[in-house]
Motif scaffolding. Sequence first.
Motif, PDB file in Angstrom:
ATOM      1  N   GLU A   1      -3.032  11.978 -14.354  1.00 13.00           N
ATOM      2  CA  GLU A   1      -4.063  11.391 -13.492  1.00 13.00           C
ATOM      3  C   GLU A   1      -4.202   9.912 -13.823  1.00 13.00           C
ATOM      4  OE1 GLU A   1      -8.072  12.313 -16.084  1.00 13.00           O
ATOM      5  OE2 GLU A   1      -7.476  13.744 -14.536  1.00 13.00           O
ATOM      6  N   ILE A   2      -4.535   9.134 -12.814  1.00  9.46           N
ATOM      7  CA  ILE A   2      -4.692   7.686 -12.987  1.00  9.46           C
ATOM      8  C   ILE A   2      -6.111   7.404 -13.444  1.00  9.46           C
ATOM      9  CG2 ILE A   2      -4.692   5.465 -11.819  1.00  9.46           C
ATOM     10  CD1 ILE A   2      -2.548   6.599  -9.950  1.00  9.46           C
TER      11      ILE A   2
ATOM     12  N   GLN B   1       0.829  -1.204   0.000  1.00  9.17           N
ATOM     13  CA  GLN B   1       0.000   0.000   0.000  1.00  9.17           C
ATOM     14  C   GLN B   1       0.868   1.259   0.000  1.00  9.17           C
ATOM     15  OE1 GLN B   1      -3.303  -0.009  -0.506  1.00  9.17           O
ATOM     16  NE2 GLN B   1      -3.011   2.188  -0.746  1.00  9.17           N
TER      17      GLN B   1
ATOM     18  N   GLU C   1       1.069   6.715  -6.888  1.00  8.51           N
ATOM     19  CA  GLU C   1      -0.010   7.666  -7.138  1.00  8.51           C
ATOM     20  C   GLU C   1       0.480   9.109  -6.968  1.00  8.51           C
ATOM     21  OE1 GLU C   1      -4.283   8.813  -5.147  1.00  8.51           O
ATOM     22  OE2 GLU C   1      -3.648   6.719  -5.114  1.00  8.51           O
ATOM     23  N   THR C   2       1.284   9.355  -5.953  1.00 12.17           N
ATOM     24  CA  THR C   2       1.840  10.690  -5.722  1.00 12.17           C
ATOM     25  C   THR C   2       2.785  11.093  -6.851  1.00 12.17           C
ATOM     26  OG1 THR C   2       1.686  10.327  -3.345  1.00 12.17           O
ATOM     27  CG2 THR C   2       3.114  12.112  -4.081  1.00 12.17           C
TER      28      THR C   2
ATOM     29  N   VAL D   1       2.729  10.087  -9.950  1.00 14.73           N
ATOM     30  CA  VAL D   1       1.936  10.352 -11.153  1.00 14.73           C
ATOM     31  C   VAL D   1       1.290  11.733 -11.055  1.00 14.73           C
ATOM     32  CG1 VAL D   1      -0.133   9.639 -12.420  1.00 14.73           C
ATOM     33  CG2 VAL D   1       1.549   7.930 -11.737  1.00 14.73           C
ATOM     34  N   LYS D   2       0.740  12.062  -9.907  1.00 15.40           N
ATOM     35  CA  LYS D   2       0.103  13.378  -9.738  1.00 15.40           C
ATOM     36  C   LYS D   2       1.117  14.513  -9.777  1.00 15.40           C
ATOM     37  CE  LYS D   2      -4.009  11.757  -7.552  1.00 15.40           C
ATOM     38  NZ  LYS D   2      -4.881  11.720  -6.415  1.00 15.40           N
TER      39      LYS D   2
ATOM     40  N   TYR E   1      -0.969   0.423 -14.707  1.00 12.93           N
ATOM     41  CA  TYR E   1      -1.777   1.633 -14.622  1.00 12.93           C
ATOM     42  C   TYR E   1      -2.064   2.160 -16.023  1.00 12.93           C
ATOM     43  CZ  TYR E   1      -0.527   2.097  -9.658  1.00 12.93           C
ATOM     44  OH  TYR E   1      -0.368   1.899  -8.313  1.00 12.93           O
TER      45      TYR E   1
ATOM     46  N   ILE F   1      -2.785   5.887 -17.409  1.00  8.97           N
ATOM     47  CA  ILE F   1      -2.754   7.275 -16.939  1.00  8.97           C
ATOM     48  C   ILE F   1      -3.024   8.213 -18.104  1.00  8.97           C
ATOM     49  CG2 ILE F   1      -1.204   6.800 -15.012  1.00  8.97           C
ATOM     50  CD1 ILE F   1       1.087   7.872 -16.645  1.00  8.97           C
TER      51      ILE F   1
ATOM     52  N   LEU G   1      -6.333   1.094 -12.690  1.00  6.61           N
ATOM     53  CA  LEU G   1      -5.274   0.280 -12.108  1.00  6.61           C
ATOM     54  C   LEU G   1      -5.664  -1.176 -12.265  1.00  6.61           C
ATOM     55  CD1 LEU G   1      -2.813  -0.485 -10.362  1.00  6.61           C
ATOM     56  CD2 LEU G   1      -4.235  -0.026  -8.358  1.00  6.61           C
TER      57      LEU G   1
ATOM     58  N   LYS H   1       2.041   1.722  -3.564  1.00 10.01           N
ATOM     59  CA  LYS H   1       0.944   2.214  -4.407  1.00 10.01           C
ATOM     60  C   LYS H   1       0.681   3.696  -4.151  1.00 10.01           C
ATOM     61  CE  LYS H   1      -1.513  -2.156  -4.966  1.00 10.01           C
ATOM     62  NZ  LYS H   1      -2.750  -2.888  -4.661  1.00 10.01           N
ATOM     63  N   ASP H   2       0.732   4.114  -2.883  1.00  6.84           N
ATOM     64  CA  ASP H   2       0.547   5.526  -2.550  1.00  6.84           C
ATOM     65  C   ASP H   2       1.665   6.376  -3.144  1.00  6.84           C
ATOM     66  OD1 ASP H   2      -1.720   4.857  -1.140  1.00  6.84           O
ATOM     67  OD2 ASP H   2      -0.721   4.872   0.822  1.00  6.84           O
TER      68      ASP H   2
END
Length: 102
Positions: A36-37, A20, A27-28, A30-31, A63, A65, A40, A23-24
């Motif tokens: 944006e995702i 996790q 995500e960070t 990518v942002k 992913y 994106i 997944l 994954k976090d």
Amino acid sequence: MNQYDLNLILNPSLSAEQMQTEKDYIETAVKNAGAEIAKLDDVGNRRLAYAVSKEREGYYLMYTIRSGGNPESSIAASLRLRDNVRRVLVVKDRPEWKTKKA
């Protein structure tokens, strides 16, 4: 906006909380690259064709994106610095690859 596929292979022996955390972080990253995702696909552990870091298995995350710019180098560069990330591949999604030729 262009669509990209972000494919990652992670260390297969991560615990649920470590997974996790990864994954976090993804995500960070990518942002932070201005993307944006969209989707997944968490494939899970799979056998690799050849050993990567002396391991024959890897945990696959795929992913989809969307980004207005070119996120390939910035996302891949930040993710490759992680210890648990084995492989990173960012590919621009092209619609003509999905059409069937006669």
